[in-house]
Design a protein around this motif. Structure first.
Motif, PDB file in Angstrom:
ATOM      1  N   ALA A 140       0.837  -1.193   0.000  1.00  0.00           N
ATOM      2  CA  ALA A 140       0.000   0.000   0.000  1.00  0.00           C
ATOM      3  C   ALA A 140       0.878   1.250   0.000  1.00  0.00           C
TER       4      ALA A 140
ATOM      5  N   ARG B 247      -4.685   9.765  -8.514  1.00  0.00           N
ATOM      6  CA  ARG B 247      -3.688   8.744  -8.195  1.00  0.00           C
ATOM      7  C   ARG B 247      -3.198   8.014  -9.435  1.00  0.00           C
TER       8      ARG B 247
ATOM      9  N   SER C 299       0.177   5.763  -5.181  1.00  0.00           N
ATOM     10  CA  SER C 299      -0.566   5.741  -3.913  1.00  0.00           C
ATOM     11  C   SER C 299      -1.577   4.595  -3.895  1.00  0.00           C
TER      12      SER C 299
ATOM     13  N   LYS D 229      -3.822   1.414  -3.074  1.00  0.00           N
ATOM     14  CA  LYS D 229      -4.560   1.003  -1.882  1.00  0.00           C
ATOM     15  C   LYS D 229      -4.958  -0.469  -2.034  1.00  0.00           C
TER      16      LYS D 229
ATOM     17  N   GLU E 269      -7.732  -1.742  -1.898  1.00  0.00           N
ATOM     18  CA  GLU E 269      -8.953  -1.835  -2.721  1.00  0.00           C
ATOM     19  C   GLU E 269      -8.686  -1.689  -4.218  1.00  0.00           C
ATOM     20  N   ASP E 270      -7.467  -1.392  -4.604  1.00  0.00           N
ATOM     21  CA  ASP E 270      -7.089  -1.378  -6.012  1.00  0.00           C
ATOM     22  C   ASP E 270      -6.744  -2.779  -6.517  1.00  0.00           C
TER      23      ASP E 270
ATOM     24  N   SER F  56      -1.654  -4.643   2.440  1.00  0.00           N
ATOM     25  CA  SER F  56      -1.783  -3.585   3.446  1.00  0.00           C
ATOM     26  C   SER F  56      -0.663  -3.654   4.463  1.00  0.00           C
TER      27      SER F  56
END
Length: 126
Positions: free
Chosen positions: A14, A67, A85, A87, A89-90, A126
Motif C-alpha cells: 500500500a 492517483r 498511492s 490502496k 482496494e485497487d 496492506s
C-alpha cells in the motif's frame, strides 16, 4: 487479428506504485480510443480510465482520480496506466480495451469496447 497484451502487474505494498502497459497490434492504434478496466474477485468489471485517440483527452473513475494517470505512445502502439498511492482496494485484474468508436464516448460502458486484453493481476498488500 487484434491483440492487446497487458504487462506490468504484480504485488506491491500500500502506498506504492506500478506502471501497467498494453501493447496493441492488428488495429490502427493511433486512431483508437483506449480504456482500462479492472475486476476484483466477486465484483463486476469496472471502468478505471480512458484516453482519446490523440491522447489529448483523458477520463477517470472517481476512485482513482488524482492517483492514476493514463497515457499513450502512438509510435509504440502502447497505452499505459501509471498507478500511484495504491490502496488494497485497487487489487484486481486490470484489462485494457479498444473502444469501438474513434472518438470514444460513454467511456465507462464496457459494451462500447470492441477488443480486450487478457488482463494483468495487481495485488496491493496492506
Amino acid at each position: 487479428q487484434v491483440q492487446l497484451v497487458e504487462s506490468g502487474g504484480g504485488l506491491v505494498q500500500a502506498g506504492g506504485s506500478l506502471r501497467l502497459a498494453c501493447a496493441a497490434s492488428g488495429l490502427t492504434f493511433s486512431s483508437s480510443a483506449m480504456g482500462w478496466f479492472r475486476q476484483a474477485p466477486g465484483k463486476e468489471r469496472e471502468f478505471v480510465a480512458a484516453i482519446s485517440w490523440s491522447g489529448a483527452y483523458t477520463y477517470y473513475a472517481d476512485s482513482v482520480k488524482g492517483r492514476f494517470t493514463i497515457s499513450r505512445d502512438n509510435a509504440k502502439n502502447t497505452v499505459y496506466l501509471q498507478m500511484n498511492s495504491l490502496k488494497p482496494e485497487d487489487t484486481a485484474i486490470y484489462y485494457c480495451a479498444a473502444h469501438r468508436a474513434r472518438n470514444g464516448g460513454n467511456w465507462n460502458d464496457r459494451t462500447k469496447y470492441a477488443y480486450w486484453g487478457q488482463g494483468t493481476q495487481v495485488i496491493v498488500s496492506s
